[in-house]
Design an enzyme around this catalytic site. Structure first.
Site, PDB file in Angstrom:
ATOM      1  N   ILE A 153     -12.987   7.219   2.013  1.00 26.62           N
ATOM      2  CA  ILE A 153     -11.584   7.833   2.437  1.00 26.62           C
ATOM      3  C   ILE A 153     -11.206   8.686   1.353  1.00 26.62           C
ATOM      4  O   ILE A 153     -10.569   9.834   1.442  1.00 26.62           O
ATOM      5  CB  ILE A 153     -10.673   6.580   2.636  1.00 26.62           C
ATOM      6  CG1 ILE A 153     -11.339   5.985   3.833  1.00 26.62           C
ATOM      7  CG2 ILE A 153      -9.400   7.237   2.677  1.00 26.62           C
ATOM      8  CD1 ILE A 153     -10.330   4.679   4.128  1.00 26.62           C
ATOM      9  N   GLU A 262       2.614  -8.630   4.825  1.00 29.31           N
ATOM     10  CA  GLU A 262       2.748  -7.987   6.104  1.00 29.31           C
ATOM     11  C   GLU A 262       2.763  -8.908   7.012  1.00 29.31           C
ATOM     12  O   GLU A 262       2.373 -10.059   7.052  1.00 29.31           O
ATOM     13  CB  GLU A 262       1.826  -7.111   6.277  1.00 29.31           C
ATOM     14  CG  GLU A 262       1.439  -5.899   5.284  1.00 29.31           C
ATOM     15  CD  GLU A 262       0.502  -4.879   5.612  1.00 29.31           C
ATOM     16  OE1 GLU A 262      -0.313  -4.903   6.712  1.00 29.31           O
ATOM     17  OE2 GLU A 262       0.279  -4.026   4.852  1.00 29.31           O
ATOM     18  N   HIS A 280       1.756   0.011   8.545  1.00 30.28           N
ATOM     19  CA  HIS A 280       0.359  -0.093   8.419  1.00 30.28           C
ATOM     20  C   HIS A 280      -0.057   0.839   9.439  1.00 30.28           C
ATOM     21  O   HIS A 280      -0.781  -0.056  10.327  1.00 30.28           O
ATOM     22  CB  HIS A 280      -0.073  -1.661   8.348  1.00 30.28           C
ATOM     23  CG  HIS A 280      -1.296  -1.758   7.724  1.00 30.28           C
ATOM     24  ND1 HIS A 280      -1.728  -2.923   7.041  1.00 30.28           N
ATOM     25  CD2 HIS A 280      -2.575  -0.992   7.803  1.00 30.28           C
ATOM     26  CE1 HIS A 280      -3.016  -2.984   6.752  1.00 30.28           C
ATOM     27  NE2 HIS A 280      -3.388  -1.762   7.054  1.00 30.28           N
TER      28      HIS A 280
END
Length: 530
Positions: A153, A262, A280
């Site tokens: 990434i 989260e 997210h």
């Protein structure tokens, strides 16, 4: 009752996921976020497909009596107890490449959004306020982007932001400078990166070493004009430290997609206009969800068929090179033949790999051989996950040895074991020709040249005339056709081995009759279709 393997889909997945599974499975659904419903539904399934809301911990693994695969349609495995699954022989797979483009694009979007105050300007305008002067931003061109973590990434973000005219530097202790130079990136220490970067984007896995990496100490080393983006894992950027730095003017802005806890709907970071926050969304595109679902569906199919899954996170096989893959079924069959020849579990087992193939990581061939060794020993289904556990439970010492030297064959795989009484048993095989024909080339010290078949037999006896005829006669009387036969001996009248392949299973009683009539010291049959 259905005899098909049962696959439980515990969260909403792309319709393409079910299509990729195909018609060979019974598909069930449940709400994985409902704990009671999950524990009830998972009890008798063979595989479970999840995303991030379903927690497959030790309790869930223990409740799943038949479970063989946990498949996470995404990258992170924070909600899966991998250690508990491994102990239970359950394969854990994910889709490590499914969302890399999507995650990279979101990180790039957050960089742009923080530079140009897009989120607060949008909110103000929708509230009826025209605030052009308040939301003046900065250009990306000629600014320095610090990429923390130059994995897949990180590289994609580098490529995309370079197109904006940014100068990219990176911190990653596991990347060589030459590799970084290939993609136009200069490697720095973390402190150096913090000092020179106008934008910092994080692309690291969440580990004990990376947790809080961008914390109070780091945030005292950055430019006051820096903007920090975290679309990797919550907790790598210390949120309290970041809030303090924003409040004190030591950081100019931030873009966040992930949080330490989260779901996160209340954070001191949300009070700042110069913080762009998203819930997210890193993997939340139609394309990424479809890729992830299809990838794990394919992995489930492979795993439930007893095959090796490249994306299994708890199988120590390494990345499987294309040249290694054809050797997997060969090694597994050699393992089954070894067990048939040994007639017991070895005290020590060596998997020896020789030849050109050893330029690659061949650890997976050890696993494949071990899977074959226990295939006909235990009642449970043997997988690449639990085969090492079966060896450990039985006190079998397992070793992998490699050598680039292979005088007689391009590549050679040998399964060699020492039995409890010190006897050594071994079988060697190779792949021949452009079609990778599987062949046995040695049994113990005897050289043979015999194509592997579903039905085989090996007999040891004292060499004398008439033995081959006797074997052919007895098999012919019961309608078992010989497909191939090899006789190996050290000297005339000494110990000899006959290895034969046949078209159907040799009944146990018939093999005993042959052994009695020729005075065989050992007679072993191998049926690889069972």
């Amino acid at each position: 009752m259905s005899q098909k393997p049962v696959v439980l889909i515990a969260e909403e997945l792309s319709p393409a996921t079910v299509d990729a599974l195909g018609p060979d499975f019974e598909i069930r659904h449940c709400n994985g976020a409902d704990r009671a419903e999950l524990l009830s539904a998972i009890a008798d399934v063979d595989a479970i497909l999840i995303r991030s809301a379903t927690k497959v911990d030790a309790e869930a693994v223990a409740a799943a009596r038949k479970l063989r695969v946990v498949a996470r349609a995404g990258v992170g495995l924070d909600n899966v107890d991998v250690a508990a699954a491994t102990k239970a022989g359950v394969m854990v797979v994910n889709a490590p490449t499914s969302n890399i483009v999507t995650a990279a694009e979101l990180a790039c979007g957050l960089i742009v959004a923080t530079a140009r105050n897009i989120a607060p300007a949008n909110a103000a305008l929708k509230a009826g306020e025209w605030k052009r002067n308040k939301y003046t931003g900065v250009e990306l061109s000629e600014k320095t982007l610090g990429v923390v973590g130059l994995g897949r990434i990180g590289v994609l973000v580098t490529q995309r932001m370079s197109a904006f005219g940014m100068n990219v530097v990176a911190y990653d202790p596991y990347v060589q400078p030459a590799r970084a130079a290939q993609i136009g990136v200069k490697l720095l220490t973390l402190d150096e990166l913090l000092e020179v970067s106008d934008f910092i984007t994080v692309h690291l896995p969440k580990t004990p070493e990376t947790l809080g990496l961008i914390g109070d100490e780091a945030l005292h080393k950055v430019k006051p004009s820096v903007r920090i983006v975290n679309a990797a894992r919550g907790g790598i950027v210390d949120e309290e430290a970041l809030a303090a730095a924003l409040k004190e003017g030591r950081v100019a802005g931030a873009g966040l997609d992930v949080y330490a806890k989260e779901p996160c709907t209340d954070s001191p970071l949300f009070q700042f206009d110069n913080v762009v926050a998203t819930p997210h969304l890193g993997a939340s595109t139609d394309e990424a969800q479809e890729k992830a679902g299809i990838a794990v569906a394919k992995s489930v199919r492979l795993a439930l068929a007893g095959e090796l899954v490249p994306d299994a996170v708890n199988v120590q096989g390494g990345v499987i090179a294309e040249d290694v893959k054809p050797g997997l079924p060969l090694a597994e069959k050699l393992g089954r033949i070894f067990t048939a020849l040994a007639g017991e579990v070895a005290a020590r087992l060596d998997v020896e790999v020789c030849g050109e193939i050893t330029q690659h990581d061949v650890k997976v061939l050890e696993l494949s051989a071990l899977k074959g060794v226990f295939e006909d020993v235990v009642a449970e289904t043997v997988s690449y996950v639990n085969a090492p556990l079966f060896a450990q439970e039985r006190g079998v010492e397992v070793r992998l040895t490699t050598s680039s030297e292979s005088p007689n064959h391009r590549n050679l795989v040998t399964v060699r074991g020492t039995l409890a009484d010190g006897t050594e048993v071994s079988v060697s095989g190779t792949l021949a020709g452009p079609k990778n024909l599987q062949k046995i080339v040695a049994v113990g010290d005897e050289d043979v040249d015999l194509a592997l078949a579903d039905h085989m037999a090996f007999l040891r006896y004292t060499d004398r005339p008439g033995i081959v005829g006797t074997i052919g006669r007895i098999l012919g009387e019961v309608g078992v056709n010989i497909a191939g036969m090899q006789v190996a001996r050290a000297a005339a009248g000494g110990d000899a081995l006959v290895a034969l392949t046949v078209d159907s299973t040799i009944p146990a009683g018939v093999l005993t009759d042959i052994a009695d009539e020729i005075g065989a010291t050992s007679a072993r049959a191998v049926n690889l279709t069972d």
